[in-house]
Enzyme design. Structure first.
Site, short mmCIF file in Angstrom:
data_model
loop_
_atom_site.label_atom_id
_atom_site.label_comp_id
_atom_site.label_asym_id
_atom_site.label_seq_id
_atom_site.Cartn_x
_atom_site.Cartn_y
_atom_site.Cartn_z
N TYR A 142 -4.31 -6.27 8.83
CA TYR A 142 -3.53 -5.95 7.62
C TYR A 142 -4.25 -4.82 6.91
O TYR A 142 -5.47 -4.88 6.73
CB TYR A 142 -3.43 -7.18 6.73
CG TYR A 142 -2.75 -6.94 5.39
CD1 TYR A 142 -3.49 -6.96 4.20
CD2 TYR A 142 -1.38 -6.68 5.31
CE1 TYR A 142 -2.87 -6.74 2.97
CE2 TYR A 142 -0.76 -6.46 4.08
CZ TYR A 142 -1.51 -6.50 2.91
OH TYR A 142 -0.92 -6.28 1.69
N ASP A 237 -10.75 0.62 8.81
CA ASP A 237 -10.39 0.00 7.53
C ASP A 237 -11.48 -1.02 7.20
O ASP A 237 -11.47 -2.13 7.71
CB ASP A 237 -9.01 -0.65 7.63
CG ASP A 237 -8.64 -1.36 6.33
OD1 ASP A 237 -7.48 -1.79 6.20
OD2 ASP A 237 -9.52 -1.51 5.46
N LYS A 265 -12.30 -3.46 -2.66
CA LYS A 265 -12.93 -4.74 -2.97
C LYS A 265 -14.35 -4.61 -3.56
O LYS A 265 -14.52 -4.28 -4.70
CB LYS A 265 -12.87 -5.64 -1.72
CG LYS A 265 -11.41 -5.96 -1.30
CD LYS A 265 -11.33 -6.91 -0.15
CE LYS A 265 -9.93 -6.97 0.41
NZ LYS A 265 -9.06 -7.98 -0.20
P1 KE4 Z 1 -5.31 -4.06 -1.64
O1 KE4 Z 1 -4.15 -3.08 -1.74
O2 KE4 Z 1 -4.84 -5.51 -1.67
O3 KE4 Z 1 -6.44 -3.76 -2.63
O4 KE4 Z 1 -6.00 -3.83 -0.20
C1 KE4 Z 1 -5.20 -3.90 0.94
C2 KE4 Z 1 -6.09 -4.24 2.13
C3 KE4 Z 1 -6.44 -3.23 3.01
N1 KE4 Z 1 -7.23 -3.47 4.07
C4 KE4 Z 1 -7.72 -4.71 4.31
C5 KE4 Z 1 -8.58 -4.94 5.51
C6 KE4 Z 1 -7.38 -5.79 3.44
O5 KE4 Z 1 -7.86 -7.04 3.70
C7 KE4 Z 1 -6.57 -5.55 2.32
C8 KE4 Z 1 -6.15 -6.64 1.36
N2 KE4 Z 1 -6.61 -7.96 1.67
C9 KE4 Z 1 -5.79 -9.04 1.20
C10 KE4 Z 1 -6.34 -10.38 1.69
N3 KE4 Z 1 -6.89 -10.39 2.96
C11 KE4 Z 1 -5.68 -9.03 -0.28
C12 KE4 Z 1 -5.16 -10.31 -0.90
C13 KE4 Z 1 -3.75 -10.14 -1.40
O6 KE4 Z 1 -2.95 -9.48 -0.72
O7 KE4 Z 1 -3.47 -10.70 -2.49
#
Ligand code: KE4
Length: 432
Positions: A142, A237, A265
């Site tokens: 993701y 990523d 993060k």
């Molecule tokens: P954000 O747009 O949520 O800040 O980041 C997207 C993203 C991009 N790449 C990786 C590897 C990620 O894990 C994420 C977002 N992670 C999720 C949970 N695994 C965020 C939690 C959520 O969607 O509320």
């Protein structure tokens, strides 16, 4: 007194699903979410004053633990000088210096406000730099919710993508090829088929979004070789793994230099942040030095920089990663013993201080094997642990995280809660 239930009812009338991000709705575990009032160290507290040991860690950012005193102090100090200027600050230069010094592959970096913005911008930059349109991603990885990345694998392997959500144009989805993680042969066939038109391959070097999965030896190295020899950009990523496993990325451990890296993060210390960076010749294609447009009102926001810089400096000075790894390994080993004693087959995939308990006896190396886990059993386990005040990720396909604030006492309480939870777990269902 406010309760999570009453707040959730109110929230559902005003916010889709009552939450500002779907996973928080606890639908994957068929439960009602708790509403949090505060957090400190390894603990979070709901609006009813109940205390939980936290392993969600805001999905990764809180590696120092919640409300770290120096991070809070830095945010307060920055806020007293104003919250946003829409103009460059020395904090952004300091953040760029910290990141480029920690990642040998990152010569230049651009700050944004989320991981999604980072990956979306990196994809656009890769397309602009290579003048190619297709991208490759991997099933179960993701990368946020940008249109090109919310795409499912087509029918056959290495076929053109289909929209992973309504609202994504088919024509756009067809430009994303989705392949099975850890399967280099499918990458080779996709590159044989579309090589000249592939702008980039984007991959979580250690996926956390199908649960934690390890790359098999050679997989990432071959991705690097194949992309290098076909003029395809390799994007790591590292939104989750950036500063999670070491002071840098998994790329530092693996000794692989991608062309671009996406971060988020931890580098924001819990404030909204993302970043993408890499080779200078690629990054200089970005506006205003180059033609690839990308922008953001709050990019490099002073408060997020203050929280992120303080977090990274503490990580750099303390380098307690070894101890954090050891503590996480101890927790996982001891939990595995408890499950074995109960006769419930599980697989625990751990990378540093992130781990996932898969309710399956088979090795989990890609999304197909992850999806064969017993989700009902996971749901029961989640509920039991939650009842015992242990807050783990409310989905089989997520990672749990330890922080530097997790003490031995937290680990012991968690193990006791796990033992108690297992007493009430049904025997594993036979996988359909
Ligand atoms: P954000 O747009 O949520 O800040 O980041 C997207 C993203 C991009 N790449 C990786 C590897 C990620 O894990 C994420 C977002 N992670 C999720 C949970 N695994 C965020 C939690 C959520 O969607 O509320």
């Amino acid at each position: 007194m406010k309760t999570s239930t009453s707040l959730f009812e109110k929230a559902k009338r005003l916010i889709p699903g009552g939450v500002n991000s779907p996973v928080r709705a606890f639908r994957a575990v068929d439960s009602t979410p708790i509403f949090i009032s505060r957090a400190s160290g390894s603990r979070i507290y709901d609006v009813e004053g109940k205390e939980y040991i936290d392993y969600v860690s805001s999905w990764g950012p809180m590696i120092l633990g919640h409300s770290h005193s120096e991070v809070i102090r830095a945010i307060k100090k920055a806020a007293e000088r104003g919250t946003s200027y829409g103009a460059p600050t020395d904090a952004e230069v300091e953040m760029a210096k910290l990141i480029t010094e920690a990642f040998p592959s990152i010569e230049m970096i651009r700050m944004v406000n989320s991981g999604t913005e980072a990956t979306m911008s990196a994809i656009r930059l890769a397309r602009g730099y290579t003048n190619r349109e297709k991208i490759i991603k991997f099933e179960g990885c993701y990368h946020g919710h940008a249109d090109s990345l919310l795409v499912k694998a087509g029918s056959g392997v290495a076929t053109l993508g289909i929209p992973g959500s309504p609202g994504i144009p088919e024509k756009l989805a067809e430009l994303t090829i989705t392949l099975p993680f850890n399967n280099i042969e499918t990458v080779k066939s996709a590159v044989d088929m579309y090589g000249e038109d592939i702008a980039c391959i984007i991959v979580e070097p250690i996926p956390g979004n199908m649960g934690v999965v390890h790359p098999i030896p050679g997989f990432l190295e071959e991705l690097r070789e194949i992309t290098e020899s076909h003029g395809i950009l390799l994007i790591f990523d590292e939104v989750i793994t950036g500063f999670r496993l070491t002071y840098g990325g998994f790329q530092n451990i693996a000794g692989i230099e991608p062309d671009l890296t996406c971060l988020g993060k931890i580098i924001g210390g819990g404030l909204p942040v993302g970043a993408f960076g890499g080779r200078k010749d690629i990054m200089e294609k970005l506006a205003p030095t180059g033609p690839v447009y990308q922008a953001g009102t709050l990019s490099g926001n002073p408060l997020a920089m203050a929280a992120g810089i303080t977090t990274l400096k503490i990580l750099k000075e303390n380098s307690g990663y070894e101890n954090l790894d050891w503590k996480t390994d101890y927790l996982c080993q001891e939990m595995k013993k408890l499950f074995d004693q109960k006769g419930i087959p599980i697989r625990i995939n751990r990378a540093g201080s992130m781990f996932t308990i898969f309710f399956t006896e088979n090795e989990v190396l890609h999304f197909d094997s992850a999806s064969k886990s017993d989700k009902k059993l996971f749901e029961s386990y989640f509920r039991e642990m939650f009842a015992n005040r242990i807050n783990i990720a409310p989905s089989q396909f997520e990672a749990s995280f330890l922080s530097f604030a997790h003490r031995d006492e937290d680990i012991e309480i968690t193990l006791n809660a796990c033992a108690k939870a297992l007493e009430n777990l049904p025997s594993p269902s036979i996988n359909p």
